[in-house]
Structure formats: structure tokens, C-alpha cells
Design an enzyme around this catalytic site. Structure first.
Site, PDB file in Angstrom:
ATOM      1  N   VAL A  49       0.734  -1.293  -0.275  1.00 21.80           N
ATOM      2  CA  VAL A  49      -0.132   0.110  -0.013  1.00 21.80           C
ATOM      3  C   VAL A  49       0.904   1.236   0.036  1.00 21.80           C
ATOM      4  CG1 VAL A  49      -1.850   1.451   1.329  1.00 21.80           C
ATOM      5  CG2 VAL A  49      -1.922  -1.235   1.228  1.00 21.80           C
ATOM      6  N   CYS A  50       2.043   1.163   0.705  1.00 21.97           N
ATOM      7  CA  CYS A  50       2.937   2.478   1.003  1.00 21.97           C
ATOM      8  C   CYS A  50       3.229   3.092  -0.505  1.00 21.97           C
ATOM      9  CB  CYS A  50       3.902   2.137   1.760  1.00 21.97           C
ATOM     10  SG  CYS A  50       3.984   1.567   3.371  1.00 21.97           S
TER      11      CYS A  50
END
Length: 209
Positions: A49-50
Site C-alpha cells: 500500500v505504501c
């Protein structure tokens, strides 16, 4: 409940990476009186996700700069990890092309001071220091005004990515309030009607919406 809203943001001195450049003794206080700051934490480099978040913030970087906002990322990784990730192409999961500084909080002290460290130190029955939980930062975000005061904070659990447009909306709301003294109602966006701080004006606003 831990909150920094209305309080002075904890200062720090850390190493940051911007593009291919290491910046030593990077502080938050250097922006006081000059810029607003959006400081956002993310769990770890080289994850899933980062990179979507870091690229999303980069895509809106010009919008933040137009509003006089310094965008800063931070995770518990080292500056060397940040450098390697910034050197890796986007198609390979990297964040090459991200232009705002990313702080190395390898000691986890910054994350702890901002209340976003996903876990805490403790002692076992034998008196040994242990860490309980996942020693990474939650997806915390802090909007800091030019006086160094936190005016908005948001903390998401690790799987939940943020909405960058909502961050810009909060910047607009703060700057509108500072310029005009009008408070911003639910779902307010820049250019829409706001409210004078009086009972009559609130009643009038509600009657027409």
C-alpha cells in the site's frame, strides 16, 4: 486518548532523503513562520500500500506547493533503505521520482512522539526489555500550521490507504478560516460558502442547505 491537535508538534532532528540527496539534521522547526507542513507516516519501505500513497502524494505535490505546504514522509526505515527505494523504478515497486523529503525514523522515536507507533516497549517477568506489537508506524498524518501547531490529524490502521484530495481539502479549510475567519461546514470545498461564527449565520446556512 492521545491527540496532538491544538498542541505544538514535537520537533526532531533526523536524516532525510530527498531524491538522491541525504539531508542531515532535518528538523520540523525549520519551517515555522515560513510554511505549513503535512507530515505523513507510513509503515515500511518496499511494501504494497505504501508506494501507492507516496506516488499519490507526489502526483499532487504541485498542489501542496501552491498552497505553501511542505510535504514530508516518514517511516521507521533507515536512510539507506529510503535511498534504495527511491532508486528503484515504479514498475518494480519503487518510488523513483518522488521529490519530497522522506525522514528516516530508525530509532522509532519520532513515530512514538507523534503517537503513531504500532506497539510499545515493555518488560517481561525477568525485567528484560521487550516490544509488544508491530514496531512500525501507523498511517498517521498531521497538518501543522506556520506556528508549528497541529491543526488536523488522522491515523489509519496499516491496511487502510489515505485520500490525498481530502488532505488538500483540509489545507484549504484551514487557510480559508485563517484568511476569512469563517468556519467550514461538512463536505465543504474551496470556493463554497462557509459560515460566520454566530448562531444566526449557522441557522441561515442550514436553512438554505
Amino acid at each position: 486518548m492521545f491527540t496532538l491537535v491544538g498542541k505544538k508538534a514535537p520537533d526532531f532532528s533526523a536524516t532525510a532523503v530527498k531524491g538522491c540527496q541525504f539531508i542531515e539534521n532535518f528538523t520540523l522547526s525549520q519551517f515555522e513562520g515560513k510554511k505549513y507542513v503535512v507530515l505523513f507516516f507510513y509503515p515500511m519501505d518496499f511494501t504494497f500500500v505504501c508506494p501507492t500513497e507516496l506516488h499519490a502524494f507526489q502526483a499532487k505535490l504541485a498542489e501542496f506547493e501552491k498552497r505553501g505546504v511542505q510535504l514530508i514522509g516518514c517511516s521507521v526505515d533507515s536512510q539507506f533503505s529510503h535511498f534504495a527505494w527511491l532508486s528503484q523504478d515504479r514498475k518494480e515497486g519503487g518510488i523513483k521520482g518522488v521529490e519530497y523529503p522522506i525522514i528516516a525514523d530508525f530509532s522509532k522515536v519520532i513515530s512514538q512522539n507523534f503517537g503513531v507507533l504500532a506497539g510499545e516497549e515493555d518488560y517481561d517477568e525477568e525485567g528484560n526489555l521487550i516490544f509488544e506489537g508491530n514496531p512500525v508506524a501507523y498511517r498517521g498524518l498531521f497538518l501543522i500550521d506556520k506556528k508549528g501547531i497541529v491543526r488536523h490529524m488522522l491515523v489509519n490502521d496499516l491496511p487502510l490507504g489515505r485520500n490525498v484530495d481530502e488532505v488538500l481539502r483540509m489545507v484549504d479549510a484551514l487557510q480559508h478560516y485563517e484568511e476569512y475567519g469563517e468556519v467550514c461546514p461538512a463536505n465543504w470545498n474551496d470556493g463554497q460558502e462557509a459560515i460566520k461564527e454566530s448562531h444566526d449565520s449557522v441557522a441561515n446556512y442550514l436553512a438554505h442547505h
